[in-house]
Scaffold this motif. Structure first.
Motif, PDB file in Angstrom:
ATOM      1  N   LEU A 222       0.832  -1.208   0.000  1.00 50.70           N
ATOM      2  CA  LEU A 222       0.000   0.000   0.000  1.00 50.70           C
ATOM      3  C   LEU A 222       0.866   1.258   0.000  1.00 50.70           C
ATOM      4  O   LEU A 222       0.537   2.247  -0.658  1.00 50.70           O
ATOM      5  CB  LEU A 222      -0.933  -0.008   1.214  1.00 50.70           C
ATOM      6  CG  LEU A 222      -2.013  -1.097   1.207  1.00 50.70           C
ATOM      7  CD1 LEU A 222      -2.783  -1.098   2.527  1.00 50.70           C
ATOM      8  CD2 LEU A 222      -2.967  -0.900   0.028  1.00 50.70           C
ATOM      9  N   LEU A 223       1.986   1.206   0.735  1.00 47.04           N
ATOM     10  CA  LEU A 223       2.893   2.362   0.758  1.00 47.04           C
ATOM     11  C   LEU A 223       3.480   2.628  -0.624  1.00 47.04           C
ATOM     12  O   LEU A 223       3.624   3.787  -1.032  1.00 47.04           O
ATOM     13  CB  LEU A 223       4.020   2.128   1.762  1.00 47.04           C
ATOM     14  CG  LEU A 223       3.667   2.235   3.244  1.00 47.04           C
ATOM     15  CD1 LEU A 223       4.869   1.864   4.108  1.00 47.04           C
ATOM     16  CD2 LEU A 223       3.184   3.641   3.588  1.00 47.04           C
TER      17      LEU A 223
ATOM     18  N   LEU B 240       2.195   2.205  -3.488  1.00 46.58           N
ATOM     19  CA  LEU B 240       1.223   2.810  -4.392  1.00 46.58           C
ATOM     20  C   LEU B 240       0.823   4.211  -3.976  1.00 46.58           C
ATOM     21  O   LEU B 240       0.128   4.906  -4.724  1.00 46.58           O
ATOM     22  CB  LEU B 240      -0.023   1.912  -4.488  1.00 46.58           C
ATOM     23  CG  LEU B 240       0.206   0.509  -5.066  1.00 46.58           C
ATOM     24  CD1 LEU B 240      -1.086  -0.274  -5.074  1.00 46.58           C
ATOM     25  CD2 LEU B 240       0.802   0.593  -6.467  1.00 46.58           C
ATOM     26  N   THR B 241       1.250   4.653  -2.780  1.00 49.08           N
ATOM     27  CA  THR B 241       0.838   5.967  -2.289  1.00 49.08           C
ATOM     28  C   THR B 241       2.002   6.921  -2.022  1.00 49.08           C
ATOM     29  O   THR B 241       1.797   8.132  -1.974  1.00 49.08           O
ATOM     30  CB  THR B 241       0.021   5.826  -0.986  1.00 49.08           C
ATOM     31  OG1 THR B 241       0.787   5.101  -0.012  1.00 49.08           O
ATOM     32  CG2 THR B 241      -1.283   5.080  -1.253  1.00 49.08           C
ATOM     33  N   LEU B 242       3.221   6.405  -1.829  1.00 48.23           N
ATOM     34  CA  LEU B 242       4.370   7.253  -1.503  1.00 48.23           C
ATOM     35  C   LEU B 242       5.394   7.227  -2.631  1.00 48.23           C
ATOM     36  O   LEU B 242       5.471   6.254  -3.387  1.00 48.23           O
ATOM     37  CB  LEU B 242       5.036   6.784  -0.208  1.00 48.23           C
ATOM     38  CG  LEU B 242       4.196   6.851   1.067  1.00 48.23           C
ATOM     39  CD1 LEU B 242       4.990   6.287   2.239  1.00 48.23           C
ATOM     40  CD2 LEU B 242       3.767   8.283   1.360  1.00 48.23           C
TER      41      LEU B 242
ATOM     42  N   TYR C 286       7.289  -2.985  -0.130  1.00 53.32           N
ATOM     43  CA  TYR C 286       7.517  -1.673  -0.734  1.00 53.32           C
ATOM     44  C   TYR C 286       8.565  -1.717  -1.838  1.00 53.32           C
ATOM     45  O   TYR C 286       8.348  -1.212  -2.930  1.00 53.32           O
ATOM     46  CB  TYR C 286       7.963  -0.685   0.349  1.00 53.32           C
ATOM     47  CG  TYR C 286       7.982   0.751  -0.123  1.00 53.32           C
ATOM     48  CD1 TYR C 286       6.920   1.598   0.146  1.00 53.32           C
ATOM     49  CD2 TYR C 286       9.052   1.231  -0.860  1.00 53.32           C
ATOM     50  CE1 TYR C 286       6.926   2.905  -0.304  1.00 53.32           C
ATOM     51  CE2 TYR C 286       9.072   2.530  -1.316  1.00 53.32           C
ATOM     52  CZ  TYR C 286       8.004   3.376  -1.039  1.00 53.32           C
ATOM     53  OH  TYR C 286       8.026   4.661  -1.497  1.00 53.32           O
TER      54      TYR C 286
ATOM     55  N   SER D 198      -4.390  -3.231  -8.530  1.00 49.16           N
ATOM     56  CA  SER D 198      -4.231  -1.820  -8.903  1.00 49.16           C
ATOM     57  C   SER D 198      -4.080  -1.634 -10.413  1.00 49.16           C
ATOM     58  O   SER D 198      -4.145  -0.509 -10.906  1.00 49.16           O
ATOM     59  CB  SER D 198      -2.999  -1.230  -8.195  1.00 49.16           C
ATOM     60  OG  SER D 198      -1.804  -1.740  -8.761  1.00 49.16           O
TER      61      SER D 198
ATOM     62  N   THR E 256      -1.344  -2.099 -12.202  1.00 51.90           N
ATOM     63  CA  THR E 256      -0.052  -1.503 -12.565  1.00 51.90           C
ATOM     64  C   THR E 256       0.967  -2.536 -13.056  1.00 51.90           C
ATOM     65  O   THR E 256       2.096  -2.169 -13.380  1.00 51.90           O
ATOM     66  CB  THR E 256       0.547  -0.761 -11.356  1.00 51.90           C
ATOM     67  OG1 THR E 256       0.610  -1.658 -10.243  1.00 51.90           O
ATOM     68  CG2 THR E 256      -0.297   0.443 -10.986  1.00 51.90           C
TER      69      THR E 256
END
Length: 261
Positions: A90-91, A93-95, A163, A209, A211
């Motif tokens: 999750l990190l 895809l967001t950071l 990550y 996602s 990707t």
């Protein structure tokens, strides 16, 4: 994608599969090659994660003999690795990737140091450790019960693996060798399971996602499956000092490459 590019990715997957099982740094081969071929960083990262899953499965299966009496503690550690993998995925895809990847060279140097001094540190830890409580997850004298420090370390490595994952296995093996088992081959088998679990749960997130580049993932997957099978056969034949030396060399070399890059 040209035929030559596909062949390069396939060969990189094979090499990464072998190194992932033996030493745990296969991403340091496939990821830079994908970037050199012009693949965007996030796409390269997630496709690589999905593609290296077969190597983890093949490696864990290849070390099933060493883990025959240890599936209960390994399964417990795998739960921590899975939670970490979800958080790490999750990190990613967001950071921004740079926020975490900058730590990699320092983590590699720490892994090299831990691998080099693992026998002495493990002996010190065992001398200072309290007696195992009744019912502890302990079945062999070379394996310690699970501790809070080990569990948190596995959780952190799960986050890191989800990550970015470069050399996740190197650090895991050093951690397991010090805090869990003096048998390097048993620790290596557990490392393959834990890294594989983190990869699988984060891969599910990446797939959902949209990707993932499936051409890249498939080529790496085919290569890494063969490499994982070969790595397990090679890895269990290596003595503990030789395996430890390989870990140190891989970690220091990878750290140098990343520092210069």
């Amino acid at each position: 994608m040209t035929f030559l590019e596909g062949a390069i990715i396939l060969i990189a997957g094979l090499a990464a599969g072998v190194i992932n099982v033996v030493a745990g740094a296969g991403t340091l081969i496939t990821f830079p090659i994908l970037l050199a071929l012009g693949v965007p960083p996030i796409t390269a990262n997630v496709s690589n994660t999905v593609g290296l899953i077969p190597a983890s499965v093949a490696g864990a299966y290849g070390y099933r003999r060493e883990l025959r009496t240890q599936w209960r503690p390994v399964a417990t550690m795998a739960l921590f690795s899975a939670v970490g993998g979800i958080v790490g995925g999750l990190l990613l895809l967001t950071l921004p990737e740079e926020a975490f990847a900058g730590v990699v060279p320092f983590l590699l140097l720490l892994a090299a140091l831990l691998s080099a001094i693992q026998p002495k540190v493990a002996g010190f830890v065992r001398r200072k450790a309290p007696a195992a409580p009744a019912g502890a997850l302990l079945t062999r004298t070379d394996t310690r019960p699970l501790t809070l420090g080990l569990s948190l370390g596995v959780l952190a490595m799960g986050v890191y693996g989800g990550y970015f994952g470069a050399a996740q296995g190197v650090v895991l093996l050093a951690l397991l060798g010090i805090l869990w088992s003096t048998d390097m081959h048993r620790a290596n088998g557990a490392k393959n399971v834990l890294a594989g679990v983190a990869n699988i749960v984060s891969a599910v997130i990446f797939i959902s996602s949209g990707t993932v580049d499936w051409r890249i993932a498939l080529l790496i997957g085919i290569g890494s499956a063969a490499g994982g099978w070969l790595g397990a056969r090679v890895g269990r034949k290596l003595s503990a000092p030789v395996l430890r030396t390989i870990l140190v060399v891989v970690a220091v070399t990878a750290a140098g490459v990343l520092f210069l890059g």
